[in-house]
Design a protein around this motif. Structure first.
Motif, PDB file in Angstrom:
ATOM      1  N   ILE A  63      37.037  53.940   9.132  1.00  0.00           N
ATOM      2  CA  ILE A  63      35.660  53.835   9.637  1.00  0.00           C
ATOM      3  C   ILE A  63      35.640  53.990  11.152  1.00  0.00           C
ATOM      4  O   ILE A  63      34.795  54.704  11.701  1.00  0.00           O
ATOM      5  N   LEU A  64      36.577  53.347  11.845  1.00  0.00           N
ATOM      6  CA  LEU A  64      36.628  53.430  13.307  1.00  0.00           C
ATOM      7  C   LEU A  64      36.901  54.850  13.783  1.00  0.00           C
ATOM      8  O   LEU A  64      36.356  55.286  14.802  1.00  0.00           O
ATOM      9  N   LYS A  65      37.737  55.590  13.056  1.00  0.00           N
ATOM     10  CA  LYS A  65      38.070  56.962  13.461  1.00  0.00           C
ATOM     11  C   LYS A  65      36.849  57.876  13.455  1.00  0.00           C
ATOM     12  O   LYS A  65      36.780  58.815  14.237  1.00  0.00           O
ATOM     13  N   LYS A  66      35.881  57.589  12.594  1.00  0.00           N
ATOM     14  CA  LYS A  66      34.645  58.385  12.578  1.00  0.00           C
ATOM     15  C   LYS A  66      33.824  58.122  13.839  1.00  0.00           C
ATOM     16  O   LYS A  66      33.184  59.024  14.361  1.00  0.00           O
TER      17      LYS A  66
ATOM     18  N   LYS B 137      37.594  38.930  17.273  1.00  0.00           N
ATOM     19  CA  LYS B 137      37.635  38.858  15.820  1.00  0.00           C
ATOM     20  C   LYS B 137      36.681  39.895  15.233  1.00  0.00           C
ATOM     21  O   LYS B 137      35.647  40.186  15.815  1.00  0.00           O
ATOM     22  N   TYR B 138      37.087  40.445  14.091  1.00  0.00           N
ATOM     23  CA  TYR B 138      36.240  41.421  13.413  1.00  0.00           C
ATOM     24  C   TYR B 138      36.218  41.129  11.924  1.00  0.00           C
ATOM     25  O   TYR B 138      37.104  40.447  11.399  1.00  0.00           O
ATOM     26  N   ILE B 139      35.181  41.654  11.258  1.00  0.00           N
ATOM     27  CA  ILE B 139      35.120  41.581   9.804  1.00  0.00           C
ATOM     28  C   ILE B 139      34.733  42.950   9.238  1.00  0.00           C
ATOM     29  O   ILE B 139      34.071  43.744   9.899  1.00  0.00           O
ATOM     30  N   LEU B 140      35.184  43.179   8.019  1.00  0.00           N
ATOM     31  CA  LEU B 140      34.832  44.367   7.252  1.00  0.00           C
ATOM     32  C   LEU B 140      33.798  43.898   6.223  1.00  0.00           C
ATOM     33  O   LEU B 140      34.058  42.968   5.457  1.00  0.00           O
ATOM     34  N   ILE B 141      32.614  44.511   6.244  1.00  0.00           N
ATOM     35  CA  ILE B 141      31.509  44.057   5.405  1.00  0.00           C
ATOM     36  C   ILE B 141      31.054  45.184   4.486  1.00  0.00           C
ATOM     37  O   ILE B 141      30.867  46.318   4.928  1.00  0.00           O
TER      38      ILE B 141
ATOM     39  N   PRO C 278      24.331  50.760  11.219  1.00  0.00           N
ATOM     40  CA  PRO C 278      25.440  51.491  11.856  1.00  0.00           C
ATOM     41  C   PRO C 278      26.783  51.138  11.218  1.00  0.00           C
ATOM     42  O   PRO C 278      27.013  49.989  10.834  1.00  0.00           O
ATOM     43  N   ASP C 279      27.664  52.132  11.125  1.00  0.00           N
ATOM     44  CA  ASP C 279      28.987  51.916  10.533  1.00  0.00           C
ATOM     45  C   ASP C 279      29.860  51.006  11.384  1.00  0.00           C
ATOM     46  O   ASP C 279      30.702  50.284  10.850  1.00  0.00           O
ATOM     47  N   VAL C 280      29.677  51.063  12.691  1.00  0.00           N
ATOM     48  CA  VAL C 280      30.520  50.298  13.612  1.00  0.00           C
ATOM     49  C   VAL C 280      29.650  49.634  14.677  1.00  0.00           C
ATOM     50  O   VAL C 280      28.769  50.265  15.246  1.00  0.00           O
ATOM     51  N   ASP C 281      29.942  48.367  14.938  1.00  0.00           N
ATOM     52  CA  ASP C 281      29.338  47.653  16.053  1.00  0.00           C
ATOM     53  C   ASP C 281      30.387  46.660  16.541  1.00  0.00           C
ATOM     54  O   ASP C 281      30.519  45.563  15.988  1.00  0.00           O
ATOM     55  N   ILE C 282      31.155  47.095  17.545  1.00  0.00           N
ATOM     56  CA  ILE C 282      32.229  46.258  18.091  1.00  0.00           C
ATOM     57  C   ILE C 282      32.113  46.220  19.611  1.00  0.00           C
ATOM     58  O   ILE C 282      31.404  47.033  20.199  1.00  0.00           O
ATOM     59  N   GLY C 283      32.839  45.297  20.207  1.00  0.00           N
ATOM     60  CA  GLY C 283      32.859  45.190  21.657  1.00  0.00           C
ATOM     61  C   GLY C 283      33.471  46.425  22.302  1.00  0.00           C
ATOM     62  O   GLY C 283      34.274  47.131  21.690  1.00  0.00           O
ATOM     63  N   GLU C 284      33.081  46.670  23.543  1.00  0.00           N
ATOM     64  CA  GLU C 284      33.552  47.866  24.250  1.00  0.00           C
ATOM     65  C   GLU C 284      34.963  47.719  24.803  1.00  0.00           C
ATOM     66  O   GLU C 284      35.631  48.718  25.056  1.00  0.00           O
TER      67      GLU C 284
ATOM     68  N   GLY D 194      17.255  47.793  -2.908  1.00  0.00           N
ATOM     69  CA  GLY D 194      15.981  48.491  -3.034  1.00  0.00           C
ATOM     70  C   GLY D 194      16.035  49.723  -3.904  1.00  0.00           C
ATOM     71  O   GLY D 194      16.630  49.727  -4.981  1.00  0.00           O
ATOM     72  N   THR D 195      15.442  50.808  -3.398  1.00  0.00           N
ATOM     73  CA  THR D 195      15.268  52.033  -4.176  1.00  0.00           C
ATOM     74  C   THR D 195      16.584  52.674  -4.598  1.00  0.00           C
ATOM     75  O   THR D 195      16.656  53.303  -5.647  1.00  0.00           O
ATOM     76  N   THR D 196      17.609  52.532  -3.795  1.00  0.00           N
ATOM     77  CA  THR D 196      18.928  53.078  -4.167  1.00  0.00           C
ATOM     78  C   THR D 196      19.821  51.910  -4.579  1.00  0.00           C
ATOM     79  O   THR D 196      20.932  51.733  -4.082  1.00  0.00           O
ATOM     80  N   PHE D 197      19.318  51.103  -5.495  1.00  0.00           N
ATOM     81  CA  PHE D 197      19.975  49.881  -5.955  1.00  0.00           C
ATOM     82  C   PHE D 197      21.473  50.082  -6.180  1.00  0.00           C
ATOM     83  O   PHE D 197      21.890  51.031  -6.834  1.00  0.00           O
ATOM     84  N   ASN D 198      22.232  49.183  -5.608  1.00  0.00           N
ATOM     85  CA  ASN D 198      23.697  49.119  -5.710  1.00  0.00           C
ATOM     86  C   ASN D 198      24.429  50.202  -4.935  1.00  0.00           C
ATOM     87  O   ASN D 198      25.647  50.284  -5.016  1.00  0.00           O
ATOM     88  N   GLN D 199      23.726  51.047  -4.183  1.00  0.00           N
ATOM     89  CA  GLN D 199      24.434  51.932  -3.260  1.00  0.00           C
ATOM     90  C   GLN D 199      25.061  51.015  -2.214  1.00  0.00           C
ATOM     91  O   GLN D 199      24.473  50.006  -1.817  1.00  0.00           O
ATOM     92  N   SER D 200      26.265  51.345  -1.751  1.00  0.00           N
ATOM     93  CA  SER D 200      26.913  50.483  -0.762  1.00  0.00           C
ATOM     94  C   SER D 200      27.725  51.303   0.227  1.00  0.00           C
ATOM     95  O   SER D 200      28.020  52.475  -0.021  1.00  0.00           O
ATOM     96  N   LYS D 201      28.048  50.647   1.331  1.00  0.00           N
ATOM     97  CA  LYS D 201      28.967  51.238   2.297  1.00  0.00           C
ATOM     98  C   LYS D 201      29.659  50.113   3.042  1.00  0.00           C
ATOM     99  O   LYS D 201      29.157  48.987   3.114  1.00  0.00           O
ATOM    100  N   LEU D 202      30.819  50.436   3.601  1.00  0.00           N
ATOM    101  CA  LEU D 202      31.571  49.471   4.400  1.00  0.00           C
ATOM    102  C   LEU D 202      31.252  49.678   5.876  1.00  0.00           C
ATOM    103  O   LEU D 202      31.142  50.816   6.340  1.00  0.00           O
ATOM    104  N   VAL D 203      31.115  48.564   6.596  1.00  0.00           N
ATOM    105  CA  VAL D 203      30.864  48.603   8.029  1.00  0.00           C
ATOM    106  C   VAL D 203      31.816  47.644   8.728  1.00  0.00           C
ATOM    107  O   VAL D 203      32.306  46.690   8.132  1.00  0.00           O
TER     108      VAL D 203
END
Length: 124
Positions: free
Chosen positions: A107-110, A23-27, A12-18, A33-42
């Motif tokens: 990311i949060l706006k989505k 504290k939060y981190i951007l990862i 999931p793109d976002v997992d934060i408290g309600e 695996g099969t889509t080696f080096n594909q990435s996204k920020l969460v």
């Protein structure tokens, strides 16, 4: 033991408290695996975590490390006010540095399209 995320598309793109301030981190999640080096920020944040590294530890436990790799891009704090539907992003992590709050807000706006999401440096 719960099922671990094996594919980047399953993370999931976002997992934060309600509600509250935490504290939060951007990862960056990178596929090994099969889509080696594909990435996204969460975005991850948890009110139960006393340190930014604790948030990363939780995320590390949720992934299959043979398939996915994590790279913390920084941290800060998030304040969630569900009554007013406002999320404030601010501050930094002593251990990981300041996250790119602009990317965090994007990311949060989505996830929260009807909310006001802002960057503020008025507090820490």
């Amino acid at each position: 033991m719960s099922k671990k995320f094996r594919e980047i598309s399953d993370v999931p793109d976002v997992d934060i408290g309600e509600a509250g301030c935490f504290k939060y981190i951007l990862i960056e999640v990178r596929d090994r695996g099969t889509t080696f080096n594909q990435s996204k920020l969460v975005v991850r944040g948890d009110a139960a975590c006393g340190f930014h590294a604790d948030v990363l530890d939780i995320m590390e436990e949720q992934i299959d490390k043979a398939k996915l790799k994590l790279d913390c891009k920084g941290g800060g704090r998030i304040r969630v006010n569900p009554q007013k539907r406002i999320i404030s992003v601010y501050g930094y992590s002593m251990g990981f540095g300041r996250a790119d709050h602009d990317k965090t807000v994007e990311i949060l706006k989505k996830q929260y399209p009807q909310w006001t999401i802002e960057i503020t440096d008025e507090e820490y």
